[in-house]
Design an enzyme around this catalytic site. Structure first.
Site, PDB file in Angstrom:
ATOM      1  N   LYS A  86      -1.590  25.323 -28.799  1.00  0.00           N
ATOM      2  CA  LYS A  86      -1.096  25.352 -30.180  1.00  0.00           C
ATOM      3  C   LYS A  86       0.227  24.616 -30.297  1.00  0.00           C
ATOM      4  CE  LYS A  86       1.334  29.787 -29.681  1.00  0.00           C
ATOM      5  NZ  LYS A  86       1.665  31.066 -30.345  1.00  0.00           N
ATOM      6  N   HIS A 141      -8.955  27.571 -41.605  1.00  0.00           N
ATOM      7  CA  HIS A 141      -9.735  27.174 -40.440  1.00  0.00           C
ATOM      8  C   HIS A 141     -10.568  25.960 -40.817  1.00  0.00           C
ATOM      9  CE1 HIS A 141      -8.583  31.309 -39.567  1.00  0.00           C
ATOM     10  NE2 HIS A 141      -8.545  30.883 -38.321  1.00  0.00           N
ATOM     11  N   HIS A 144      -7.167  26.066 -36.216  1.00  0.00           N
ATOM     12  CA  HIS A 144      -6.522  27.182 -36.916  1.00  0.00           C
ATOM     13  C   HIS A 144      -5.165  26.660 -37.403  1.00  0.00           C
ATOM     14  CE1 HIS A 144      -9.085  30.184 -34.552  1.00  0.00           C
ATOM     15  NE2 HIS A 144      -9.213  29.069 -33.867  1.00  0.00           N
ATOM     16  N   ASP A 190      -3.490  31.289 -44.096  1.00  0.00           N
ATOM     17  CA  ASP A 190      -4.401  30.945 -43.017  1.00  0.00           C
ATOM     18  C   ASP A 190      -5.445  29.931 -43.474  1.00  0.00           C
ATOM     19  OD1 ASP A 190      -4.912  31.304 -40.382  1.00  0.00           O
ATOM     20  OD2 ASP A 190      -5.406  33.425 -40.534  1.00  0.00           O
ATOM     21  N   GLN A 245      -0.877  35.915 -44.118  1.00  0.00           N
ATOM     22  CA  GLN A 245      -0.833  34.578 -43.529  1.00  0.00           C
ATOM     23  C   GLN A 245      -1.425  33.557 -44.492  1.00  0.00           C
ATOM     24  OE1 GLN A 245      -3.041  35.427 -39.837  1.00  0.00           O
ATOM     25  NE2 GLN A 245      -1.175  34.945 -38.722  1.00  0.00           N
ATOM     26  N   ARG A 280      -0.781  44.442 -37.666  1.00  0.00           N
ATOM     27  CA  ARG A 280      -0.436  44.604 -36.251  1.00  0.00           C
ATOM     28  C   ARG A 280       0.409  45.869 -36.122  1.00  0.00           C
ATOM     29  NH1 ARG A 280      -0.145  39.028 -34.776  1.00  0.00           N
ATOM     30  NH2 ARG A 280      -1.865  38.035 -35.887  1.00  0.00           N
ATOM     31  N   CYS A 330      -9.471  34.826 -38.560  1.00  0.00           N
ATOM     32  CA  CYS A 330     -10.403  33.862 -37.962  1.00  0.00           C
ATOM     33  C   CYS A 330     -11.857  34.321 -37.992  1.00  0.00           C
ATOM     34  CB  CYS A 330     -10.018  33.538 -36.516  1.00  0.00           C
ATOM     35  SG  CYS A 330      -8.276  33.538 -36.158  1.00  0.00           S
TER      36      CYS A 330
END
Length: 611
Positions: free
Chosen positions: A439, A356, A485, A354, A352, A334, A305
């Protein structure tokens, strides 16, 4: 806690009672219900193995047959301490051995919460409940496996034995579940991944850091190509961002400290490190100053992000530019505890899908619906048709979340409305929101009925403010954008693990690492096989030629074990007629046909990405 969880919680107490009857010196820690069953952690000199299960289950069955009531007892903290020092917390009533784990758990209970015990027969446990009425309600149970686990998940604490089991209200439900477990073992992505040479986790590289082998890389690439095609249709722009960034970036976003416990430690700026080394500063002092932001550091990114936010903020934006959709297959990190790592489903480095979306408030509804529609396309293409939605809302613990209540209320209502319009069945769960906004999580069922959490869509009215983002509105004044997201797969690693198990390694043609295997009936027809291989490769198919000096039957069996979708058998007749004999892994022998006809069939199958 639902009714089945309540039953399993009660079964955990029955297990604990049986363990203490067999091994009176056992030290119990905790025994909660978990997804699919329950467990109890125990410290014991005897190393429990599946060979002990029949004896434990026999004791459990006797306790169940006695229909021992579960009695709730509320006492003072001091009374509980006295019981603990006498060894009667998490113990049989006549026990005299101090229960150190229960005393530790007791001290962790907040002062404003009541102290409750539950008793069944002679067993008394420190427990918040709830439980079923009596042990006799447990009609079907089974111990499944045993593992090691650090107390409270901390590697600095003692390692305990964790005994797992499951329980149901009927024996029929138990049988169905055990059959599902048997199927799950056959479909285990770690087993199939090794057999098909899809991925590797090498301890010399690091636990939870998978290596994609060539065949697995093919599947990953095809998944990315599929999603990229869908993204480009919807106006997304693809970007690449680094794996590491300045710590202050993640302080601003809130990922640090909100995710601090699950992150790799920050790295001190090398230039500053030289300065502090010359002053003989201790590691502890350096870490403390880094934590406070007094010195500069870097962080392996736990999320993409902030990187995408900086791309948005790299130049002035107008309302005419919005929505801006930024997408990336970005690897994040992580530091999951070693005991929680599992194949590809729980790793320390994962990619991911991902994206945005930066938009105006007036565009939120349409963008949310588009994101939800994209998830539908993904799950339908993969054959994951039983999909439900969990709407994660803000919980009571205000310290877990950033932003003001008004923005949260608006975001939750917007997401609730979009979920209702999407046609997905959904449930609301307070406390499951991200720290910056509510979410939608997608829960899918696989081929044997197991539920998995996949992608997510998150609505964020808070990070734009934290980063002071703006666009120039139609009125000529600056306005805050909204961020959505979005990740339909969630992570490629976890998604591939689910697909391996869902398809049991029999991937659809368009995903299969090897799509066609050419099998000559003897060495005399290898050259003809080479010609066919070259033609198929020119048509961009993934194909191999079996040159081994083995029988035709043996070659076909190997191709079937390696789950190749199509086999082309070539011999004298096929060469003379410029044809191939086609065998399908799904349908068996299809018959002879011209090679051009076969190519037209698989071209359509590939293009349409059929299941």
């Amino acid at each position: 806690m639902n009714e089945l969880e309540k039953l399993r919680h009660s079964a955990a107490h029955v297990l604990a009672t049986a363990l203490l009857e067999l091994w009176p010196d056992a030290q119990l820690a905790a025994g909660p219900p978990v997804e699919g069953g329950f467990y109890y952690d125990v410290e014991l000199d005897h190393r429990i193995s599946p060979q002990d299960f029949p004896a434990i289950e026999e004791r459990m069955q006797r306790i169940i047959a006695e229909r021992q009531p579960f009695k709730r007892i509320e006492i003072s903290r001091e009374e509980a301490r006295k019981l603990g020092f006498k060894g009667r917390l998490g113990a049989l009533s006549e026990r005299k051995v101090p229960s150190r784990y229960k005393l530790d758990i007791l001290e962790s209970i907040p002062d404003n919460e009541p102290i409750t015990l539950y008793q069944n027969g002679p067993f008394i446990d420190l427990c918040a409940g709830p439980h079923v009425e009596d042990t006799g309600m447990i009609k079907g149970f089974k111990l499944t496996h045993v593992a090691s686990a650090y107390y409270k998940g901390d590697e600095k604490n003692p390692q305990l034995q964790r005994i797992y089991g499951t329980a149901f209200y009927t024996k029929e439900e138990l049988e169905d579940y055990l059959n599902q477990l048997d199927q799950a073992k056959k479909r285990d992505h770690r087993k199939i991944g090794k057999e098909l040479e899809l991925f590797l986790i090498d301890e010399k590289i690091g636990a939870g850091l998978p290596l994609w082998l060539p065949k697995g890389a093919v599947i990953r690439r095809e998944l990315q190509n599929f999603l990229t095609d869908e993204l480009l249709k919807r106006g997304y722009q693809l970007v690449y961002t680094p794996h590491i960034g300045q710590l202050d970036l993640f302080r601003t976003s809130g990922h640090y400290p909100y995710y601090r416990d699950s992150q790799f430690p920050p790295i001190l700026d090398p230039e500053e490190l030289k300065t502090f080394e010359s002053k003989n500063m201790s590691c502890a002092e350096l870490a403390n100053r880094l934590e406070k932001g007094e010195v500069e550091g870097y962080l392996l990114k736990p999320m993409n992000c902030p990187m995408h936010i900086r791309i948005f903020d790299s130049k002035p934006r107008s309302y005419r530019d919005l929505p801006i959709r930024i997408a990336e297959f970005g690897t994040v990190y992580r530091f999951e505890k070693s005991g929680e790592l599992s194949g590809l489903t729980r790793v320390r480095g994962f990619t991911q899908d991902d994206a945005h979306i930066f938009c105006m408030e007036s565009q939120v509804e349409g963008e949310l619906l588009s994101c939800l529609e994209l998830v539908k396309v993904v799950v339908q293409k993969m054959g994951l048709l039983d999909t439900k939605v969990r709407l994660g809302l803000r919980g009571e613990d205000k310290e877990k979340y950033v932003g003001n209540p008004e923005s949260w209320k608006k975001a939750e209502e917007d997401l609730r409305k979009a979920a209702a319009q999407s046609g997905f069945d959904f449930v609301e769960e307070p406390g499951e929101a991200a720290f910056y906004g509510p979410k939608v999580d997608f829960l899918v069922k696989d081929a044997i009925g197991r539920s998995w959490q996949l992608g997510t869509v998150q609505l964020d009215y808070n990070l734009p403010s934290r980063f002071s983002l703006s666009y120039v509105g139609e009125d000529g004044h600056p306005h805050l954008p909204v961020i959505i997201h979005r990740a339909p797969f969630g992570s490629l690693e976890r998604f591939l693990a689910i697909l391996i198990e869902h398809f049991e390694g029999h991937f659809p043609f368009w995903l299969a690492p090897e799509q066609v295997r050419i099998i000559p009936v003897s060495d005399a027809f290898v050259n003809y096989g080479e010609k066919i291989k070259e033609i198929l490769q020119q048509n961009h198919f993934r194909v191999n030629l079996d040159r081994k000096n083995e029988t035709l039957g043996a070659k076909i069996r190997v191709a079937q074990l390696e789950k190749v979708p199509y086999m082309l058998i070539v011999g004298k007749k096929e060469e003379q007629m410029s044809r191939v004999s086609v065998r399908s892994a799904k349908k068996g022998n299809i018959g002879e046909m011209q090679l051009d006809h076969f190519i037209s069939l698989i071209t359509a199958e590939n293009k349409e990405r059929r299941l």
